[in-house]
Write a protein that holds these residues in place. Structure first.
Motif: not given
Lengths: 314, 336
Positions: B263-268, B270-273, B278-282
């Motif tokens: 399981w992973d979560a979009c609240g983390f 580093k999720f989109t790191n 670069h992290n689009p959801r920084d």
């Protein structure tokens, strides 16, 4: 409000006490925002559901009029002052509503140079206790629904704040359930203690709520998020779960202020504060040190002294 | 004539299925919490409280090996997981907010790639759903289009009756097969009187209107207002019946180990790191926005379904009291 009127022993704290505290917080918050003493303030607003509250970042006197303090104000708001929330609060002096237990975290964060006293305006609450996790959220706080940490609170008369809301609550005479539980576990044979923690850690889903809500988990790069090299397995399996909780406890040893937020937020009901307390006990016995009572630049585990006890090295 | 099963026979059914070497999963007391766990006997079944984690973990486990590797004589040996060993499973006692979720998730796990780990478990499972008789002020299934007696997602659907037994309805062939194979346990009643349900206080939401607002408000101050207090943990996503993001990690030594899906979560944070750094959801606002957009816009755009069953788990568990029902209601009330 005299001490007798607020005596909590076996009975309850009257809702009127929380209303009086709410009024005092609002008046003070409105004033410091109007006067420009602070750029913003972290406090509590009511939640939609009955008997709930949530943290709020307040920047106007109008919003400050809605602040509350009730038994549902469980959060330790100092987490919003740390690096992990950087950029959220307006720059400048920040006001914060803090219970005595939360103020230990503030002292710890000052000691670790994360925040400066002069950048804060602390509205402390002489706290009569908050609801425990999963407890019935009735109008009143009783021994049945109060948080475990409140049963043996030693800091409900906060000191060193800029303003104190409420006065002279008395929480003495409550049954210290957590201390009893710790004593019970300490008395168990090692194999049973191991089985106890193994069972609890097996439920861990690695949601990291315990880390995210902890004021002292402000590292921008957590060891547990690294996968090259991977120090702690990040998949939720017994080995990694156990490693994570041991890492967490060890990193908090001598630092944890005892707010028990990690335990409160655990969706799997893992009694994490028992680990924190065990570490605190260790620090007390070995170094006669208690974390977070006053800002201290160095704790026993963050300094080296020639005369340190080295008898444990074999 | 409506079909019924008594409480005693429901528990006998579990005993029988266990004897048949089927894995029976249902709400069970585990430590201080109730979780969906394998039942060893009918007496294990607890129907009085919503399990802390949703039923999705039957199909989408918290963590599973997808391959193992071993180095021998300088050569790497990679072994796939033998999915034919996944057991025949009966899930018993899932309320509509849980029973509905696998049917919603089927779409994403069989879309551009067939996730055989998930799909094989789905093929081998039978879901016995049960109508809900109680809700609290965190529940909002009726607001997102489900109801206490929604049969969608269940193979066999039970309705608690006033006399303590359960009305039975085979919704699918799998459900019918389960009843036919154990016909002696099921009876017939002249009439059935369903137990009462405590109505939820939540309003009905206009999901089309909410989606429409989301389409035009990717950049809206609301996101900052809501997510400023979010601490970025994964509890909302992990206990959600519909959240399905996962990560894949190789764990072990250079000599042997496993590739694991978990399981992973979009609240983390580093999720989109990206590997570039670069992290689009920084910031948390963008991450929380994604959570709402995914559930009420993107999933609907792609699959025509809402990625939320209103179970209320995230509302109850959020460490900082973020209340998705309140957010939806706020959006629902907006005029533009």
């Amino acid at each position: 409000m005299n001490a007798k009127a607020n005596k909590n022993q076996g009975s309850c704290i009257e809702p009127s006490y929380y209303q009086a505290v709410t009024k005092a917080i609002r008046t003070q918050a409105v004033q410091i925002l109007k006067e420009g003493t602070v750029a913003g303030l972290v406090g509590y607003l009511p939640g939609r559901r009955k008997g709930t509250a949530r943290p709020a970042l307040i920047t106007t006197p109008e919003e400050a009029e809605k602040l509350i303090f009730s038994p549902a104000c469980v959060n330790n708001l100092s987490v919003y002052l740390t690096k992990s929330k950087k950029g959220v609060l307006k720059q400048g002096r920040i006001g914060i509503v803090a219970k005595g237990c939360d103020m230990r975290a503030l002292a710890g964060l000052m000691g670790e140079s994360q925040i400066k006293r002069e950048d804060l305006f602390i509205i402390a609450v002489d706290c009569a206790g908050v609801y425990g996790s999963g407890a019935e959220r009735s109008e009143t706080v009783t021994e049945a629904n109060i948080a475990r940490k409140c049963l043996e609170c030693s800091v409900h008369h906060p000191e060193g704040a800029d303003f104190v809301a409420g006065s002279a609550t008395d929480l003495s005479g409550l049954t210290p359930l957590e201390a009893e539980e710790m004593a019970r576990i300490e008395a168990l044979p090692q194999a049973e203690r191991w089985a106890f923690w193994k069972e609890h850690f097996s439920r861990c889903i690695r949601c990291m709520a315990c880390r995210q809500v902890c004021p002292f988990c402000y590292c921008e790069q957590c060891l547990c998020d690294k996968n090259r090299p991977q120090a702690v397995e990040s998949s939720p399996r017994p080995a990694g779960n156990t490693a994570w909780h041991i890492v967490r406890a060890m990193h908090l040893a001598g630092r944890c202020g005892g707010c028990a937020e990690c335990e409160r937020v655990c969706p799997m009901d893992i009694p994490l504060n028992l680990l924190n307390r065990r570490m605190a006990k260790e620090l007390k016995e070995l170094y006669d040190y208690e974390a977070g009572l006053a800002p201290a630049e160095k704790g026993p585990l963050t300094q080296y002294r020639e005369d340190d006890d080295q008898s444990f090295i074999k | 004539m409506p079909q019924i099963i008594t409480e005693e026979n429901l528990r006998n059914l579990i005993d029988l299925l266990v004897k048949e070497s089927k894995v029976v999963v249902g709400p069970k007391e585990t430590g201080s919490v109730v979780l969906y766990q394998p039942l060893t006997a009918g007496s294990d079944l607890r129907l009085d409280s919503l399990p802390r984690r949703s039923a999705k973990e039957l199909f989408f486990p918290i963590c599973e090996n997808i391959l193992t590797y071993q180095r021998q004589d300088g050569k790497m040996q990679v072994t796939d997981v033998d999915r034919s060993h996944f057991p025949e499973t009966v899930l018993i006692g899932a309320p509509p907010c849980d029973a509905a979720s696998p049917a919603i998730l089927d779409a994403v796990f069989s879309w551009d790639y067939n996730d055989e780990f998930y799909l094989e478990r789905r093929r081998k499972s039978t879901i016995v759903g049960i109508a809900c008789t109680k809700g609290d002020d965190a529940c909002f299934c009726t607001a997102v289009g489900l109801a206490r007696d929604t049969e969608a997602g269940s193979d066999l659907f039970l309705t608690p009756l006033k006399d303590g037994s359960y009305g039975c309805k085979a919704v699918t062939e799998k459900g019918k097969a389960l009843v036919d194979a154990h016909a002696a346990l099921f009876g017939e009643a002249a009439s059935v009187d369903a137990a009462l349900f405590v109505e939820q206080g939540t309003e009905k939401l206009d999901l089309a209107k909410i989606k429409n607002w989301l389409e035009g408000h990717f950049e809206d101050p609301l996101w900052e207002k809501i997510a400023d207090i979010c601490v970025g943990c994964g509890s909302c996503a992990f206990i959600c019946p519909a959240c399905h993001c996962f990560d894949i990690n190789d764990e072990g030594s250079t000599e042997q180990g496993s590739r694991r899906k978990h399981w992973d979560a979009c609240g983390f944070s580093k999720f989109t790191n990206h590997a570039s750094g670069h992290n689009p959801r920084d910031v948390q606002n963008k991450r929380y926005r994604n959570r709402i957009m995914h559930k009420f816009k993107y999933y609907d755009d792609k699959f025509g379904k809402t990625l939320c069953t209103g179970c209320g788990r995230c509302v109850r568990a959020c460490p900082v009291g973020i209340d998705i029902a309140e957010i939806l209601s706020t959006i629902n009330a907006k005029q533009d």
